[in-house]
Design a protein around this motif. Structure first.
Motif, short mmCIF file in Angstrom:
data_model
loop_
_atom_site.label_atom_id
_atom_site.label_comp_id
_atom_site.label_asym_id
_atom_site.label_seq_id
_atom_site.Cartn_x
_atom_site.Cartn_y
_atom_site.Cartn_z
N ASP A 22 0.86 -1.18 0.00
CA ASP A 22 0.00 0.00 0.00
C ASP A 22 0.90 1.23 0.00
O ASP A 22 1.70 1.43 0.93
N GLU A 23 0.78 2.02 -1.04
CA GLU A 23 1.56 3.26 -1.17
C GLU A 23 0.64 4.43 -0.87
O GLU A 23 -0.45 4.53 -1.43
N ASN A 47 4.55 7.27 2.00
CA ASN A 47 5.01 6.13 2.79
C ASN A 47 4.43 4.85 2.22
O ASN A 47 3.46 4.89 1.44
N HIS A 48 5.04 3.73 2.60
CA HIS A 48 4.64 2.43 2.07
C HIS A 48 4.42 1.47 3.23
O HIS A 48 5.22 1.43 4.17
N THR A 49 3.34 0.71 3.16
CA THR A 49 3.04 -0.28 4.19
C THR A 49 2.66 -1.59 3.52
O THR A 49 2.33 -1.64 2.33
N ASN A 55 -1.32 -6.81 5.73
CA ASN A 55 -1.93 -6.06 6.83
C ASN A 55 -2.43 -6.98 7.93
O ASN A 55 -2.43 -6.62 9.11
N ASN A 58 0.61 -7.52 9.84
CA ASN A 58 0.88 -6.35 10.68
C ASN A 58 0.08 -6.39 11.97
O ASN A 58 0.58 -6.07 13.05
N LYS A 85 10.15 -5.64 4.59
CA LYS A 85 9.26 -5.26 5.68
C LYS A 85 8.88 -6.46 6.54
O LYS A 85 8.77 -6.35 7.77
N SER A 89 9.95 -7.22 10.57
CA SER A 89 8.94 -7.50 11.60
C SER A 89 9.15 -8.87 12.24
O SER A 89 8.34 -9.29 13.06
N ALA A 307 -4.39 0.69 9.15
CA ALA A 307 -3.68 0.79 10.42
C ALA A 307 -3.92 -0.46 11.25
O ALA A 307 -4.71 -1.34 10.89
#
Length: 322
Positions: A22-23, A47-49, A55, A58, A85, A89, A307
């Protein structure tokens, strides 16, 4: 409710699903384009996630769970970013393989004044190759002795095929492991015999071939899915209205939403399935696990962008301090 969420740190989870990036491009709008009636966004930061099944990962790592991943990633920048990433983690990535001509899904969201203006998707949607399927099945079979919970995060990009789900469920039942699935495919028979399925209301309505306009319709759709998909448990998420739990030989149970203000619902379903699975795997009841999952969803929809809740935030809400 009596649940020690610190026990989540002891749970070993295998996440099977579509990994993506996700950008986010953040900026401001102060004029309309002279070329077309659209806003001009002056980008100020980006930012990138991890997105999609990332997710879910995450959410699990935010609770301290031990996570391994099964999926695919491309060889380009986005694919490398996924692996970096995940490794940062502490996630085991040896179940992630590359497939020729399958680039990593990249979703770009443009946000101005805390509002999403546009989303751009770059992706390939086709079933994985027989060779990739065989490799993933072999990898999964070798990991089952180190797994307490399996979460299937299906974003309908081609990884989660009927054959992969059937293999997963067979393995899980053989080893006494819970399997939870979040469906995006509307052919729910693909998820037959999973421990818990977690569709949203729209997905449930389409899969049950029913219009859901009231609680009675919702209950009927849930009961229909329990029977037709061969499920023992089902959770239908209903956005700002919370969720409804369905279980064989029990009346539906409604859990009201705990969100006070909704900014962004993206990713809330990932939080629900993650916390629900951790609760069940730690030995909590279906109802208590769903209450915790609902509390977590209430936290994340109050944040902008995809989030996760923190352990501290979740404890505050569950203790009634927020």
């Amino acid at each position: 409710m009596t649940m020690d969420i610190d026990r989540f740190q002891q749970i070993r989870v295998l996440v099977i699903g579509d990994l993506m990036i996700d950008e986010y491009l953040w900026g401001r709008v102060d004029r309309i384009s002279p070329e077309a009636p659209v806003p001009v966004v002056a980008v100020e930061r980006e930012n990138h996630t991890l997105g999609g099944a990332g997710n879910v990962i995450n959410n699990l790592t935010a609770m301290g769970a031990q996570v391994s991943a099964i999926g695919t990633a491309g060889t380009g920048k986005a694919g490398r970013m996924i692996l970096e990433k995940l490794k940062d983690s502490g996630v085991c990535t040896h179940g992630i393989i590359s497939e020729p001509d399958r680039p990593t899904t990249l979703k770009t969201r443009i946000i101005a004044s805390s509002q999403q203006v546009l989303r751009i998707d770059r992706e390939v949607r086709r079933p994985i190759s027989p060779e990739t399927l065989a490799r993933l099945k072999d990898i999964m079979t070798g990991m089952m002795d180190q797994v307490d919970l399996i979460i299937i995060s299906d974003y309908d990009k081609g990884l989660v095929t009927s054959e992969l789900v059937a293999h997963t469920v067979d393995l899980a039942r053989k080893h006494g492991v819970l399997t939870l699935a979040d469906p995006k495919s509307l052919k729910f028979d693909k998820y037959a015999r999973v421990s818990v399925l977690t569709p949203n209301q729209k997905e449930a309505a389409v899969a049950a071939n029913m219009d859901i306009t009231c609680q009675k319709d919702l209950f009927a759709a849930g009961e229909s899915l329990l029977n037709t998909v061969a499920l023992d448990r089902l959770v239908i998420t209903c956005g700002k209205h919370g969720m409804v739990l369905f279980e064989k030989n029990a009346a539906p149970h409604v859990i009201a939403s705990r969100a006070r203000q909704v900014f962004d619902v993206s990713g809330a379903g990932d939080t629900v399935i993650s916390l629900l699975g951790l609760g069940l795997a730690s030995g909590a009841s279906f109802l208590d696990s769903a209450v915790v999952a609902n509390a977590g969803a209430g936290i994340v929809v109050g944040k902008v962008g995809t989030a996760t809740p923190t352990m501290a935030e979740l404890k505050k809400v569950l203790d009634g301090k927020e």
